[in-house]
Design a protein around this motif. Structure first.
Motif, PDB file in Angstrom:
ATOM      1  N   ASP A  64       0.804  -1.220   0.000  1.00  0.00           N
ATOM      2  CA  ASP A  64       0.000   0.000   0.000  1.00  0.00           C
ATOM      3  C   ASP A  64       0.839   1.274   0.000  1.00  0.00           C
ATOM      4  O   ASP A  64       0.337   2.354  -0.319  1.00  0.00           O
ATOM      5  CB  ASP A  64      -0.939   0.017   1.209  1.00  0.00           C
ATOM      6  N   SER A  65       2.130   1.169   0.340  1.00  0.00           N
ATOM      7  CA  SER A  65       2.951   2.376   0.448  1.00  0.00           C
ATOM      8  C   SER A  65       4.109   2.419  -0.541  1.00  0.00           C
ATOM      9  O   SER A  65       4.864   3.392  -0.556  1.00  0.00           O
ATOM     10  CB  SER A  65       3.507   2.499   1.879  1.00  0.00           C
ATOM     11  N   VAL A  99      -2.348   4.476  -5.605  1.00  0.00           N
ATOM     12  CA  VAL A  99      -1.959   3.347  -4.770  1.00  0.00           C
ATOM     13  C   VAL A  99      -2.158   2.040  -5.522  1.00  0.00           C
ATOM     14  O   VAL A  99      -1.298   1.148  -5.493  1.00  0.00           O
ATOM     15  CB  VAL A  99      -2.768   3.342  -3.461  1.00  0.00           C
ATOM     16  N   CYS A 128      -6.878   7.844   5.092  1.00  0.00           N
ATOM     17  CA  CYS A 128      -7.002   7.141   3.803  1.00  0.00           C
ATOM     18  C   CYS A 128      -8.260   6.295   3.721  1.00  0.00           C
ATOM     19  O   CYS A 128      -8.638   5.848   2.631  1.00  0.00           O
ATOM     20  CB  CYS A 128      -5.774   6.274   3.552  1.00  0.00           C
ATOM     21  N   LYS A 132      -6.279   2.677   0.474  1.00  0.00           N
ATOM     22  CA  LYS A 132      -5.079   1.852   0.357  1.00  0.00           C
ATOM     23  C   LYS A 132      -5.432   0.367   0.352  1.00  0.00           C
ATOM     24  O   LYS A 132      -4.835  -0.424  -0.387  1.00  0.00           O
ATOM     25  CB  LYS A 132      -4.105   2.190   1.481  1.00  0.00           C
TER      26      LYS A 132
END
Length: 409
Positions: A64-65, A99, A128, A132
């Motif tokens: 997700d990041s 994302v 978020c 995400k």
């Protein structure tokens, strides 16, 4: 994809004698000594004398990041989990790529490098919300024919610090989240009993396993672990709880370290490591010999939290050996066993766990055809050399070769 049998010709299972391995219906169907004159099946993969090992299982990755595929970005966050959360919040929407697209791109890189089993975190909070989480679900769908992905609902910002957080987790668990996450019950949420009651309560309600990020130091970490042990035992969740990181737990007294390892083995609590550069991690060999399931993961992938990570679990296997100061060949090979089969046992408690550093499982008749063919004089040499000459097999089908994904058949 069809279920036509595939033969891997002239491969060396775990570095042994050359063999021809037949795959059928997503499993290893037969293993015979390599015969250059044998009649070839319709589908043949030329192993060229390369090693055959199980494919990688990344049990701790934050799809997700990820920022892989984007220009390198200097690290700006201050130390501490909450400062990192706030820095991520300030910047993640400005990445220049959604994302969903970032997660799908990174997952593709992971598959191409040999990973076919994944547990990915998906941050959920009041900032978020489920964006995400939905991005990771998108990546899972994009690569559904190339790898198996388990998605975790993860409270990176805690469960109690901001109102309205817990209902978002209820929604995610109704919408396909397969694991309930937790994080630093004492240091982040500052109410360990309530935090863990929510984590285990939601896991019990939705019948999913638990995975708890634990960075808390020394005796504070032990305190949180004891609360986790208590709930695991009371709820009968043996085999369904993972502690991720936990790298300060080996920095306490030797009797406490031994007691933790014994408790993890008794309750079948698994550990996920990212091979940190510390001297306080629980000893890998002792964990294995006690029967504790241990898997490896890459954590963040060049994201707002850290500039490290390159989607390559073979690199992370090298790091696991390096940070443990291993030199002997059997220990280097054990690191690969942890990164491949060990992770599979974390993801599925029905998979038999490693019980010694000599175990080299995953390549017997009947085992899943989740495989990696890689160049190397030996398994230990392959960990050191990290050749790009790799062929990746998921569910009995070649899904990547030479670091490139293969579409269709």
């Amino acid at each position: 994809m069809t279920d036509t049998a595939t033969t891997l010709r002239n491969v060396r299972p775990w570095g042994g004698a050359p063999a021809d391995v037949t795959l059928s219906a997503g499993r290893i169907d037969a293993i015979v000594p390599h015969d250059p004159r044998a009649q070839q099946h319709l589908l043949v993969v030329d192993g060229r004398g390369r090693l055959l090992v199980p494919s990688f299982s990344d049990v701790h990755v934050h799809l997700d990041s990820t920022r892989l595929g984007l220009p390198f970005r200097p690290h700006t966050a201050e130390g501490g989990i909450w400062n990192m959360v706030m820095d991520d919040r300030e910047h993640w929407r400005d990445a220049g790529m959604s994302v969903a697209d970032r997660a799908a791109h990174t997952l593709g890189l992971m598959v191409a490098r040999g990973t076919t089993r994944v547990r990915s975190y998906a941050q959920i909070d009041v900032d978020c919300k489920l964006e995400k989480f939905e991005g990771v679900l998108h990546a899972k769908q994009v690569h559904a024919d190339r790898c198996d992905v388990t998605v975790m609902a993860f409270p990176q910002a805690g469960l109690l610090r901001e109102g309205g957080t817990v209902p978002l987790f209820e929604e995610a668990l109704r919408s396909g989240a397969q694991v309930m996450g937790g994080i630093d019950p004492c240091q982040l949420d500052r109410d360990p009993v309530r935090h863990l009651d929510i984590v285990f309560g939601l896991a019990e309600k939705h019948q999913v396993p638990v995975d708890i990020h634990l960075h808390e130091p020394g005796e504070l970490g032990v305190f949180s672990v004891d609360l986790i042990l208590e709930r695991t035992r009371a709820l009968g969740m043996q085999g369904r709880v993972t502690i991720s990181h936990g790298y300060p737990l080996g920095g306490v007294s030797e009797p406490t370290t031994r007691r933790l390892i014994e408790d993890f083995a008794e309750l079948d609590i698994s550990m996920a490591t990212v091979a940190p550069s510390v001297d306080t991690a629980l000893p890998l060999v002792d964990l294995t010999e006690a029967g504790v399931r241990v898997g490896l993961g890459e954590d963040g992938q060049r994201d707002y939290w850290s500039p490290y990570g390159n989607a390559d679990m073979l690199d992370r296997t090298w790091q696991l050996a390096f940070t443990n100061k291993y030199r002997r060949a059997e220990l280097l090979e054990h690191c690969l066993a942890v990164a491949t089969w060990g992770g599979a046992t974390v993801l599925d408690p029905a998979v038999p766990r490693l019980t010694s550093i000599e175990d080299r499982p995953g390549l017997a008749v009947g085992d899943p055809a989740e495989l990696l063919i890689v160049e190397g004089e030996s398994v230990a040499a392959a960990v050191m050399d990290r050749s790009f000459d790799r062929t990746v097999i998921h569910d009995g089908h070649v899904v990547a070769n030479a670091l490139e994904l293969i579409d269709g058949e």
